[in-house]
Enzyme design. Structure first.
Site, mmCIF file in Angstrom:
data_model
loop_
_atom_site.group_PDB
_atom_site.id
_atom_site.type_symbol
_atom_site.label_atom_id
_atom_site.label_comp_id
_atom_site.label_asym_id
_atom_site.label_seq_id
_atom_site.Cartn_x
_atom_site.Cartn_y
_atom_site.Cartn_z
ATOM 1 N N LYS A 21 -28.471 -7.484 7.462
ATOM 2 C CA LYS A 21 -27.524 -8.198 6.258
ATOM 3 C C LYS A 21 -26.069 -7.429 6.696
ATOM 4 C CE LYS A 21 -26.546 -5.017 2.703
ATOM 5 N NZ LYS A 21 -25.259 -4.823 2.303
ATOM 6 N N ASN A 22 -25.970 -6.327 7.265
ATOM 7 C CA ASN A 22 -24.557 -5.973 7.627
ATOM 8 C C ASN A 22 -23.968 -6.850 8.665
ATOM 9 O OD1 ASN A 22 -24.557 -4.225 5.493
ATOM 10 N ND2 ASN A 22 -24.646 -2.397 6.490
ATOM 11 N N ARG A 91 -19.332 -6.607 -3.039
ATOM 12 C CA ARG A 91 -18.340 -5.716 -2.702
ATOM 13 C C ARG A 91 -17.583 -5.910 -1.004
ATOM 14 N NH1 ARG A 91 -15.462 -2.273 0.790
ATOM 15 N NH2 ARG A 91 -14.117 -1.452 -0.428
ATOM 16 N N ARG A 120 -13.985 3.150 -2.599
ATOM 17 C CA ARG A 120 -14.066 2.343 -1.591
ATOM 18 C C ARG A 120 -12.656 1.556 -1.394
ATOM 19 N NH1 ARG A 120 -19.764 0.059 -0.582
ATOM 20 N NH2 ARG A 120 -19.033 -0.344 1.387
ATOM 21 N N PRO A 121 -11.679 2.280 -0.947
ATOM 22 C CA PRO A 121 -10.389 1.528 -0.449
ATOM 23 C C PRO A 121 -10.432 0.685 0.344
ATOM 24 C CG PRO A 121 -10.299 3.965 -0.002
ATOM 25 C CD PRO A 121 -11.738 3.577 -0.522
ATOM 26 N N ILE A 122 -9.545 -0.118 0.417
ATOM 27 C CA ILE A 122 -9.094 -1.192 1.551
ATOM 28 C C ILE A 122 -7.898 -1.053 2.383
ATOM 29 C CG2 ILE A 122 -10.939 -2.816 0.549
ATOM 30 C CD1 ILE A 122 -8.438 -4.496 -0.199
ATOM 31 N N ASP A 123 -7.536 0.308 2.224
ATOM 32 C CA ASP A 123 -6.090 0.341 2.862
ATOM 33 C C ASP A 123 -6.046 0.093 4.131
ATOM 34 O OD1 ASP A 123 -7.680 2.623 2.666
ATOM 35 O OD2 ASP A 123 -6.211 3.795 3.503
ATOM 36 N N LEU A 124 -6.864 0.468 4.955
ATOM 37 C CA LEU A 124 -6.927 0.114 6.519
ATOM 38 C C LEU A 124 -7.120 -1.227 6.811
ATOM 39 C CD1 LEU A 124 -9.740 3.042 7.585
ATOM 40 C CD2 LEU A 124 -7.031 2.770 7.367
ATOM 41 N N ILE A 327 -19.637 10.123 4.390
ATOM 42 C CA ILE A 327 -18.793 8.804 4.535
ATOM 43 C C ILE A 327 -18.486 8.370 3.252
ATOM 44 C CG2 ILE A 327 -19.374 6.408 5.539
ATOM 45 C CD1 ILE A 327 -19.528 8.240 7.709
ATOM 46 N N ARG A 397 -30.587 -6.733 -2.944
ATOM 47 C CA ARG A 397 -29.408 -7.048 -1.962
ATOM 48 C C ARG A 397 -29.825 -6.782 -0.547
ATOM 49 N NH1 ARG A 397 -25.368 -3.444 -2.959
ATOM 50 N NH2 ARG A 397 -24.526 -4.366 -1.364
HETATM 51 C C1 UD1 Z 1 -20.379 -0.783 6.264
HETATM 52 C C2 UD1 Z 1 -21.642 -1.171 5.644
HETATM 53 C C3 UD1 Z 1 -22.281 -0.166 4.828
HETATM 54 C C4 UD1 Z 1 -22.105 1.189 5.474
HETATM 55 C C5 UD1 Z 1 -20.923 1.632 6.095
HETATM 56 C C6 UD1 Z 1 -20.795 2.919 6.910
HETATM 57 C C7 UD1 Z 1 -21.424 -3.759 5.429
HETATM 58 C C8 UD1 Z 1 -21.524 -4.747 4.702
HETATM 59 N N1 UD1 Z 1 -21.595 -2.287 5.039
HETATM 60 O O1 UD1 Z 1 -19.462 -0.656 4.901
HETATM 61 O O2 UD1 Z 1 -23.580 -0.624 4.557
HETATM 62 O O3 UD1 Z 1 -22.719 2.165 4.814
HETATM 63 O O4 UD1 Z 1 -20.510 0.509 6.583
HETATM 64 O O5 UD1 Z 1 -21.493 2.794 7.863
HETATM 65 O O6 UD1 Z 1 -21.429 -3.666 6.526
HETATM 66 N N2 UD1 Z 1 -12.382 3.539 4.007
HETATM 67 C C9 UD1 Z 1 -11.084 3.742 3.676
HETATM 68 N N3 UD1 Z 1 -10.126 2.760 3.655
HETATM 69 C C10 UD1 Z 1 -10.658 1.628 4.233
HETATM 70 C C11 UD1 Z 1 -11.703 1.004 4.554
HETATM 71 C C12 UD1 Z 1 -12.642 2.179 4.330
HETATM 72 O O7 UD1 Z 1 -10.824 4.805 3.163
HETATM 73 O O8 UD1 Z 1 -9.755 0.465 4.324
HETATM 74 C C13 UD1 Z 1 -13.595 4.614 4.029
HETATM 75 C C14 UD1 Z 1 -14.584 4.260 2.918
HETATM 76 O O9 UD1 Z 1 -14.259 4.529 1.624
HETATM 77 C C15 UD1 Z 1 -15.520 4.894 3.480
HETATM 78 C C16 UD1 Z 1 -15.528 5.153 4.610
HETATM 79 O O10 UD1 Z 1 -14.020 4.650 4.981
HETATM 80 O O11 UD1 Z 1 -15.510 6.297 2.881
HETATM 81 C C17 UD1 Z 1 -16.347 4.065 5.674
HETATM 82 O O12 UD1 Z 1 -16.141 2.853 5.174
HETATM 83 P P1 UD1 Z 1 -16.431 1.578 6.355
HETATM 84 O O13 UD1 Z 1 -16.954 1.906 7.397
HETATM 85 O O14 UD1 Z 1 -15.283 0.699 6.059
HETATM 86 O O15 UD1 Z 1 -17.629 1.040 5.640
HETATM 87 P P2 UD1 Z 1 -17.845 -0.682 5.085
HETATM 88 O O16 UD1 Z 1 -17.672 -1.417 6.140
HETATM 89 O O17 UD1 Z 1 -17.362 -0.708 3.421
#
Ligand code: UD1
Length: 417
Positions: A21-22, A91, A120-124, A327, A397
């Protein structure tokens, strides 16, 4: 509301892992980069896949699903916005940000918002696109991105975010020059995305290492065919199910090295594991043992997505196992439900201490999130009596054909409509 009724007891048999899925979600987003037809095979029929197809169709693509194959014709993209209702369905829809921006020079969407795992921020993601030249404006939860051209640059991620690495890789295909991502996520799904991008003609290297380089060449990209890699988390879940139930299971179309951390924990727990190319077999006939402290980490560390299924296994181990979730901030929501089945687990912040018990009992429990729901299925296999699991939309899902697969392993499971 549909429920699963599961009777505990040993398992035996062979099943096949679906496509990951991912991996599929970023790959489907990346189909926007070409103006051609892409054929993506080994796709399970999952709610998140259907949501991604809805987004592609909304943007103007022709996107069809049949027998595990998604065909996307992205020649007719007409829009650059994703309505809030579609963003809310999934999401991970933020993965479309880089792709829509790359294709159209603009992207309008709402923030995906928090979910059951935390804020779950998206700042990065946003900072990276900005450093490539995108202009961002935010109005409440709405985000507008504009970039008549993106420029390659060096991006050092403060955390190896999977989604941010994928978004950058996709957007960078449209940038002028070379983009280098340092401290990139090394998850196997990144390599799978790289494989699809390369099949399209993109110049991407380093996927699966901590430095990924993308040399933008959008004009050269064409439609491509790609087979999605096997789902390592689905595989880990079925292995945990067999560990909990006792008996033996073989998961075919699995990649043992993608599951090294999980396999090593399961063998500490007393399982016999044999891995060969393309399949993993697990046998468990002895009592379960506790496992050394489990700390979730970016790949190749122990995956956060397998934390809850393994925790279920440890509820029946003869001793104490400590889990630290590094995480996501809110990933112990299954613990209260496991307690209803007789598990003894104490939580202190990011740490859960599991005291193994002799027996779990069938109970009525509900899924609080995707992998937490899977953990309840795993736990149900190690109980006496019948467990009834509700709120299945979470499990649906990520686990295609769950009932059929467990039935094939000899489990007494029914799903009521
Ligand atoms: C992906 C996977 C999810 C998995 C996760 C970690 C998909 C669709 N989902 O989620 O199943 O559990 O990887 O292996 O592939 N973060 C920030 N800012 C950002 C982005 C992330 O602070 O801009 C933080 C998140 O809140 C979290 C951590 O980084 O605490 C890891 O997130 P990330 O690796 O981005 O996971 P996803 O891509 O959302």
């Amino acid at each position: 509301m549909p429920v699963l009724n599961i009777t505990g007891g040993p398992v035996s048999g062979t099943i096949r892992a679906h496509g990951a899925k991912n991996s599929i979600l970023p790959i489907l987003a990346a189909t926007l980069l070409n103006r051609d037809v892409s054929v993506i095979t080994n796709c399970p029929d999952l709610a998140d896949v259907r949501s991604s197809l809805k987004i592609l169709r909304h943007l103007g693509c022709k996107a069809e699903y049949a027998d595990g194959t998604v065909t996307v014709d992205s020649s007719g993209v007409t829009r650059a916005d994703i309505p809030e209702a579609l963003m809310r369905e999934m999401r991970s829809s933020v993965i479309f940000l880089g792709a829509v921006l790359a294709r159209t020079g603009r992207a309008d969407m709402s923030r995906p918002g928090g979910c059951e795992l935390g804020t779950r921020p998206i700042d990065l993601h946003l900072a990276a696109l900005k450093s490539m030249g995108a202009e961002l404006s935010e109005n409440g939860s709405d985000i507008s991105c504009r970039a008549s051209r993106l420029t390659g640059t060096e991006i050092i991620l403060s955390f190896p975010s999977v989604g941010a690495t994928e978004n950058i890789m996709i957007a960078a295909c449209a940038a002028d020059g070379v983009t280098t991502v340092k401290n990139a996520a090394r998850e196997p799904e990144i390599e799978d995305l790289q494989a699809y991008l390369r099949a399209m003609g993109a110049d991407v290297t380093g996927g699966g290492t901590s430095t990924v380089c993308i040399n933008g060449c959008m004009d050269k990209l064409r439609g491509a065919e790609h087979r999605v890699m096997p789902d390592r988390i689905e595989t880990a879940t079925y292995l945990c199910a067999a560990a909990m139930a006792g008996g033996r299971v073989t998961v075919e179309d699995a990649v043992p090295e993608h599951n090294s951390a999980v396999l090593s924990a399961l063998s500490e727990a007393g399982c016999e594991i044999s891995a060969r190319r393309g399949a993993i077999s697990l046998k468990r006939y002895k009592p379960l043992r506790p496992v050394r402290p489990v700390r979730t980490m970016p790949y190749p560390g122990f995956p956060t997505d397998a934390q809850s299924p393994l925790m279920s296994v440890c509820t029946r181990a003869g001793g104490v196992t400590v889990f630290t979730e590094n995480i996501f901030e809110s990933r112990f929501r299954h613990v209260g439900e496991l307690a209803r089945m007789g598990a003894d687990i104490r939580i202190e912040g990011r740490v859960a201490v599991v005291f193994g018990v002799n027996k779990l009992y069938g109970a009525r429990v509900k899924c609080e999130d995707l992998r937490g729901g899977a953990a309840l299925v795993v736990a149900a296999l190690g109980t006496e009596g019948v467990t009834t699991i509700s709120h299945l939309t979470h499990i649906d899902r990520g686990y295609a054909n769950l009932t059929e697969n467990l039935t094939a392993l000899g489990v007494n499971i029914t799903r009521t409509p």
